[in-house]
Design an enzyme around this catalytic site. Structure first.
Site, PDB file in Angstrom:
ATOM      1  N   HIS A 267       0.832  -1.205   0.000  1.00 18.34           N
ATOM      2  CA  HIS A 267       0.000   0.000   0.000  1.00 18.34           C
ATOM      3  C   HIS A 267       0.865   1.253   0.000  1.00 18.34           C
ATOM      4  O   HIS A 267       2.044   1.209   0.325  1.00 18.34           O
ATOM      5  CB  HIS A 267      -0.970   0.050   1.190  1.00 18.34           C
ATOM      6  CG  HIS A 267      -0.310   0.059   2.546  1.00 18.34           C
ATOM      7  ND1 HIS A 267      -0.003  -1.096   3.236  1.00 18.34           N
ATOM      8  CD2 HIS A 267       0.114   1.076   3.342  1.00 18.34           C
ATOM      9  CE1 HIS A 267       0.558  -0.791   4.392  1.00 18.34           C
ATOM     10  NE2 HIS A 267       0.653   0.525   4.488  1.00 18.34           N
TER      11      HIS A 267
ATOM     12  N   HIS B  33       4.009   7.116   3.811  1.00 19.99           N
ATOM     13  CA  HIS B  33       4.933   5.991   3.645  1.00 19.99           C
ATOM     14  C   HIS B  33       4.436   5.065   2.550  1.00 19.99           C
ATOM     15  O   HIS B  33       3.299   5.157   2.115  1.00 19.99           O
ATOM     16  CB  HIS B  33       5.136   5.224   4.965  1.00 19.99           C
ATOM     17  CG  HIS B  33       3.925   4.503   5.489  1.00 19.99           C
ATOM     18  ND1 HIS B  33       3.061   5.055   6.403  1.00 19.99           N
ATOM     19  CD2 HIS B  33       3.426   3.270   5.231  1.00 19.99           C
ATOM     20  CE1 HIS B  33       2.103   4.194   6.693  1.00 19.99           C
ATOM     21  NE2 HIS B  33       2.292   3.099   5.983  1.00 19.99           N
TER      22      HIS B  33
ATOM     23  N   GLU C  37       7.746   1.028   4.956  1.00 18.14           N
ATOM     24  CA  GLU C  37       7.232  -0.019   5.850  1.00 18.14           C
ATOM     25  C   GLU C  37       7.440  -1.345   5.144  1.00 18.14           C
ATOM     26  O   GLU C  37       7.217  -1.443   3.939  1.00 18.14           O
ATOM     27  CB  GLU C  37       5.736   0.241   6.091  1.00 18.14           C
ATOM     28  CG  GLU C  37       5.046  -0.801   6.970  1.00 18.14           C
ATOM     29  CD  GLU C  37       3.554  -0.495   7.171  1.00 18.14           C
ATOM     30  OE1 GLU C  37       2.960   0.203   6.333  1.00 18.14           O
ATOM     31  OE2 GLU C  37       3.001  -0.975   8.177  1.00 18.14           O
TER      32      GLU C  37
HETATM   33 CO    CO Z   1       1.255   1.277   6.290  1.00 17.12          CO
END
Ligand code: CO
Length: 134
Positions: free
Chosen positions: A7, A79, A130
């Site tokens: 994502h 992020h 991440e």
């Molecule tokens: Co995230």
């Protein structure tokens, strides 16, 4: 080591307005807002055919995205998340190359119930990264 893009997270100052942009202007499939108190955010998931966008809005006093929104009043990309098969092996490989893992270096359970780690933006082209074990 990294696999699919899981994502892209966008911090937004107005969750309803941001949801409307994705739902009405861009014609995307969006979820209802989901509070994730343990991460200090409310999330709307935008489901795309090949990945997800997560619209993040601060929840509670010490939200990790409050500082970001203070600096980026109209919001912005916060992020990006890449999938890995083995998060501990990925962490060790990253640390061995000199990359910095945020926090105490131990994976936490992320917003999808899977172990995640965050990597220092200065080591990754100015982008907070991440990694999530899938
Ligand atoms: Co995230």
């Amino acid at each position: 080591m990294i696999g699919r893009l899981n994502h892209v997270a966008i911090a937004v100052p107005d969750l309803e307005a941001a949801t409307a942009v994705y739902r009405d202007t861009l014609g995307a499939n969006v979820s209802a807002p989901q509070p994730v108190p343990e991460h200090g955010v409310t999330v709307v998931f935008v489901n795309l055919p090949n990945t997800k966008i997560e619209l993040l809005h601060p929840l509670g006093e010490n939200s990790p995205i409050a500082g970001f929104l203070a600096k980026n009043a109209s919001g912005g990309i916060h992020h990006i998340c890449y999938e890995v098969e083995d998060i501990l092996a990925a962490r060790d490989q990253l640390v061995n190359t000199g990359a910095r893992v945020l926090g105490d270096g131990n994976p936490r359970i992320g917003a999808h119930g899977k172990p995640v780690l965050f990597l220092h933006p200065k080591d990754f082209c100015g982008t907070l990264v991440e990694i999530e074990q899938i």
